[in-house]
Design an enzyme around this catalytic site. Structure first.
Site, PDB file in Angstrom:
ATOM      1  N   CYS A  90       0.787  98.030   6.316  1.00  0.00           N
ATOM      2  CA  CYS A  90      -0.001  98.432   5.136  1.00  0.00           C
ATOM      3  C   CYS A  90      -0.164  97.300   4.108  1.00  0.00           C
ATOM      4  O   CYS A  90      -1.270  97.072   3.610  1.00  0.00           O
ATOM      5  CB  CYS A  90       0.608  99.667   4.491  1.00  0.00           C
ATOM      6  SG  CYS A  90       2.397  99.650   4.439  1.00  0.00           S
ATOM      7  N   GLN A 130       6.383  98.217  -3.140  1.00  0.00           N
ATOM      8  CA  GLN A 130       5.870  99.207  -2.192  1.00  0.00           C
ATOM      9  C   GLN A 130       6.314 100.631  -2.554  1.00  0.00           C
ATOM     10  O   GLN A 130       7.475 100.878  -2.844  1.00  0.00           O
ATOM     11  CB  GLN A 130       6.301  98.827  -0.769  1.00  0.00           C
ATOM     12  CG  GLN A 130       5.740  97.464  -0.360  1.00  0.00           C
ATOM     13  CD  GLN A 130       6.066  97.038   1.057  1.00  0.00           C
ATOM     14  OE1 GLN A 130       6.335  95.870   1.290  1.00  0.00           O
ATOM     15  NE2 GLN A 130       6.030  97.950   2.012  1.00  0.00           N
ATOM     16  N   ARG A 169      10.884  97.980  -2.141  1.00  0.00           N
ATOM     17  CA  ARG A 169      10.491  99.391  -2.328  1.00  0.00           C
ATOM     18  C   ARG A 169      10.730  99.749  -3.792  1.00  0.00           C
ATOM     19  O   ARG A 169      11.817  99.491  -4.326  1.00  0.00           O
ATOM     20  CB  ARG A 169      11.352 100.279  -1.428  1.00  0.00           C
ATOM     21  CG  ARG A 169      11.025 101.750  -1.504  1.00  0.00           C
ATOM     22  CD  ARG A 169       9.844 102.151  -0.658  1.00  0.00           C
ATOM     23  NE  ARG A 169      10.050 101.910   0.763  1.00  0.00           N
ATOM     24  CZ  ARG A 169       9.046 101.691   1.626  1.00  0.00           C
ATOM     25  NH1 ARG A 169       7.787 101.704   1.221  1.00  0.00           N
ATOM     26  NH2 ARG A 169       9.301 101.465   2.898  1.00  0.00           N
ATOM     27  N   HIS A 195       0.643 100.415  -2.849  1.00  0.00           N
ATOM     28  CA  HIS A 195       1.476  99.219  -2.840  1.00  0.00           C
ATOM     29  C   HIS A 195       0.834  98.155  -3.737  1.00  0.00           C
ATOM     30  O   HIS A 195      -0.377  97.941  -3.685  1.00  0.00           O
ATOM     31  CB  HIS A 195       1.584  98.631  -1.434  1.00  0.00           C
ATOM     32  CG  HIS A 195       2.340  99.498  -0.467  1.00  0.00           C
ATOM     33  ND1 HIS A 195       3.128 100.562  -0.850  1.00  0.00           N
ATOM     34  CD2 HIS A 195       2.441  99.443   0.887  1.00  0.00           C
ATOM     35  CE1 HIS A 195       3.678 101.115   0.216  1.00  0.00           C
ATOM     36  NE2 HIS A 195       3.271 100.466   1.284  1.00  0.00           N
TER      37      HIS A 195
HETATM   38  P1  NAP Z   1       5.800 110.697   8.254  1.00  0.00           P
HETATM   39  O1  NAP Z   1       5.184 111.151   6.994  1.00  0.00           O
HETATM   40  O2  NAP Z   1       7.290 110.633   8.312  1.00  0.00           O
HETATM   41  O3  NAP Z   1       5.234 111.605   9.449  1.00  0.00           O
HETATM   42  C1  NAP Z   1       5.555 111.375  10.811  1.00  0.00           C
HETATM   43  C2  NAP Z   1       5.915 112.714  11.459  1.00  0.00           C
HETATM   44  O4  NAP Z   1       7.131 113.202  10.913  1.00  0.00           O
HETATM   45  C3  NAP Z   1       4.949 113.851  11.217  1.00  0.00           C
HETATM   46  O5  NAP Z   1       3.846 113.738  12.072  1.00  0.00           O
HETATM   47  C4  NAP Z   1       5.805 115.060  11.538  1.00  0.00           C
HETATM   48  O6  NAP Z   1       5.822 115.270  12.954  1.00  0.00           O
HETATM   49  C5  NAP Z   1       7.195 114.618  11.117  1.00  0.00           C
HETATM   50  N1  NAP Z   1       7.705 115.162   9.832  1.00  0.00           N
HETATM   51  C6  NAP Z   1       9.016 115.350   9.571  1.00  0.00           C
HETATM   52  N2  NAP Z   1       9.199 115.835   8.328  1.00  0.00           N
HETATM   53  C7  NAP Z   1       7.987 115.973   7.772  1.00  0.00           C
HETATM   54  C8  NAP Z   1       7.534 116.441   6.509  1.00  0.00           C
HETATM   55  N3  NAP Z   1       8.378 116.858   5.552  1.00  0.00           N
HETATM   56  N4  NAP Z   1       6.194 116.430   6.251  1.00  0.00           N
HETATM   57  C9  NAP Z   1       5.340 115.999   7.195  1.00  0.00           C
HETATM   58  N5  NAP Z   1       5.724 115.559   8.418  1.00  0.00           N
HETATM   59  C10 NAP Z   1       7.039 115.531   8.714  1.00  0.00           C
HETATM   60  O7  NAP Z   1       5.313 109.223   8.643  1.00  0.00           O
HETATM   61  P2  NAP Z   1       4.054 108.397   8.077  1.00  0.00           P
HETATM   62  O8  NAP Z   1       4.402 107.762   6.792  1.00  0.00           O
HETATM   63  O9  NAP Z   1       2.837 109.242   8.156  1.00  0.00           O
HETATM   64  O10 NAP Z   1       3.994 107.196   9.140  1.00  0.00           O
HETATM   65  C11 NAP Z   1       3.501 107.373  10.461  1.00  0.00           C
HETATM   66  C12 NAP Z   1       3.369 105.992  11.100  1.00  0.00           C
HETATM   67  O11 NAP Z   1       2.417 105.239  10.365  1.00  0.00           O
HETATM   68  C13 NAP Z   1       4.666 105.171  11.098  1.00  0.00           C
HETATM   69  O12 NAP Z   1       4.741 104.403  12.257  1.00  0.00           O
HETATM   70  C14 NAP Z   1       4.489 104.265   9.899  1.00  0.00           C
HETATM   71  O13 NAP Z   1       5.224 103.065  10.018  1.00  0.00           O
HETATM   72  C15 NAP Z   1       2.991 104.006   9.946  1.00  0.00           C
HETATM   73  N6  NAP Z   1       2.411 103.654   8.662  1.00  0.00           N
HETATM   74  C16 NAP Z   1       2.716 104.370   7.558  1.00  0.00           C
HETATM   75  C17 NAP Z   1       2.147 104.040   6.350  1.00  0.00           C
HETATM   76  C18 NAP Z   1       2.446 104.807   5.093  1.00  0.00           C
HETATM   77  O14 NAP Z   1       1.981 104.393   4.019  1.00  0.00           O
HETATM   78  N7  NAP Z   1       3.193 105.924   5.134  1.00  0.00           N
HETATM   79  C19 NAP Z   1       1.241 102.978   6.277  1.00  0.00           C
HETATM   80  C20 NAP Z   1       0.924 102.265   7.440  1.00  0.00           C
HETATM   81  C21 NAP Z   1       1.506 102.635   8.636  1.00  0.00           C
HETATM   82  P3  NAP Z   1       5.664 116.715  13.636  1.00  0.00           P
HETATM   83  O15 NAP Z   1       4.537 117.430  12.963  1.00  0.00           O
HETATM   84  O16 NAP Z   1       5.394 116.416  15.072  1.00  0.00           O
HETATM   85  O17 NAP Z   1       6.979 117.356  13.369  1.00  0.00           O
END
Ligand code: NAP
Length: 371
Positions: free
Chosen positions: A135, A162, A264, A271
């Site tokens: 990101c 971040q 962070r 960010h």
């Molecule tokens: P995340 O919010 O933790 O979501 C990933 C998965 O966690 C969800 O699909 C869900 O899977 C599960 N989950 C567990 N607890 C949750 C809750 N309370 N609310 C929603 N979902 C929950 O991860 P993310 O930030 O979207 O990141 C996903 C990927 O993108 C990672 O590889 C990360 O490094 C990358 N990324 C993130 C960002 C960012 O700004 N966040 C930016 C660039 C890239 P189920 O529905 O299958 O349970």
């Protein structure tokens, strides 16, 4: 009709992606199947065309029925599933937000306002793995790729600020719980004495009952100068990505050195990063601003004055928008070839969901031309 499978649509990136796809009408003309790692058999979003039911995200056979898989589930999931799926003979397109595949030779890092030519060439060559960049790297390039392309960057440091949501939904929710926990004692014992309030807040931050299950330590009212795991040479992996991904996205050879410290902070979303660019020559600020402003339709050059900076160059101003403002542009006292800048961007939009959404569009156009 193209069959698209979505995994990780409930998380931070996935829910922003769904929102943007709805806004842009991206669901029309495709069949969409939703998967889950935690709720197979549950009810999917209204766009689910396969009976509205959620499928098991580890069911390789079901995944293999899709022409395109769009994963926002995370690197562990990608590592577990993508290899076996390819091993089963699946020839579809894998579009991913995670870092797991980014540096593989058979994967292109997508940021089409910056590297549309690289993406198009890869499609023609038959590349089938496309991942969004880190990101902070994507947001930095949305702001200053024009300077790289003009050959003006000898090296660059990025010092990042971040947001909690960059680490996922659960961490963002915990940050808010920590904020509540910190302000409760001050509400219970109101005081106009700043030192007294400071004392109770620090006490609450150090209290073992502060919610830290997700983040591990207090983040509210604090900051954490370490993101991701360690790498040889003293960098963190988040810092290592700066040089590796910037040069891969731009196809720079020899690579331009990029390094810094990633931090962070207790921001909810967006960010920020402070850049120090060693220019290859002494170029006027006016020319630099012109190159930056003309590099894509989303970058905004913010005048280097207090009023404009505080109005336009903060996470509060930028959150939820596709604008990538860059300001504080000035030559450092180090010399006329040293440029300072500060840029802020919504890491869930250009830093994550938007390149994926646009890649699906690019892919549809590519397949439409050939089919
Ligand atoms: P995340 O919010 O933790 O979501 C990933 C998965 O966690 C969800 O699909 C869900 O899977 C599960 N989950 C567990 N607890 C949750 C809750 N309370 N609310 C929603 N979902 C929950 O991860 P993310 O930030 O979207 O990141 C996903 C990927 O993108 C990672 O590889 C990360 O490094 C990358 N990324 C993130 C960002 C960012 O700004 N966040 C930016 C660039 C890239 P189920 O529905 O299958 O349970």
């Amino acid at each position: 009709m193209l069959r698209v499978g979505m995994i990780g649509w409930r998380g931070m990136v996935g829910s922003v992606l769904l929102h943007r796809m709805r806004e842009e009408g991206d669901f029309s003309g495709i069949e969409t199947i939703f998967f889950s790692t935690s709720n197979a058999g549950g009810k999917g979003p209204k766009e689910a065309t396969d009976g509205g039911v959620l499928h098991d995200a580890r069911d390789v056979n079901k995944l293999g029925c899709c022409d395109v898989l769009l994963s926002c589930q995370g690197g562990e999931y990608t590592t577990e599933i993508c290899g076996p799926l390819r091993g089963s003979g699946w020839k579809g397109y894998w579009i991913d937000a995670a870092s797991a595949l980014r540096m593989s030779d058979d994967t292109v890092i997508i940021l089409d306002p910056v590297n549309a030519d690289v993406i198009q060439n890869a499609l023609v060559r038959g590349v089938r793995n496309f991942t969004g960049g880190n990101c902070t790297v994507s947001l930095m390039l949305m702001a200053v790729s024009g300077l790289f392309k003009a050959g003006l960057v000898e090296w660059m440091t990025t010092m990042t600020y971040q947001a909690a949501s960059g680490a996922g939904a659960a961490k963002m929710l915990e940050l808010v719980k920590q904020m509540e926990y910190l302000t409760e004692p001050a509400k219970a014992h109101p005081s106009e004495n700043a030192l007294e309030i400071d004392r109770v807040v620090i006490q609450a931050q150090r209290d073992s009952s502060l919610p830290t299950k997700e983040i591990g330590v207090p983040l509210a009212g604090s900051l954490l100068p370490w993101i991701d795991r360690d790498m040889p040479g003293g960098q963190t992996r988040e810092e290592w990505k700066g040089m590796a991904e910037t040069n891969k996205i731009l196809g720079m050879e020899p690579p331009v050195p990029v390094d810094g410290i990633c931090v962070r902070v207790g921001t909810m979303r967006c960010h920020g990063q402070a850049l120090c660019i060693k220019l290859t020559e002494d170029v006027s600020l006016g020319h630099i601003e012109q190159i930056i402003a003309e590099s894509n339709p989303w970058v905004r050059v913010i005048p280097n004055d207090k009023e404009s900076t505080l109005r336009c160059l903060t996470p509060t101003a930028v959150s939820g928008t596709l604008n990538v403002p860059i300001g504080r542009l000035h030559k450092l006292q180090l010399g006329p070839e040293f440029l300072a800048a500060f840029t802020v961007g919504d890491q869930l939009l250009w830093g994550a969901a938007e390149p994926l959404r646009r890649m699906l569009r690019i892919l549809r156009e590519h397949l439409g031309q050939r089919l």
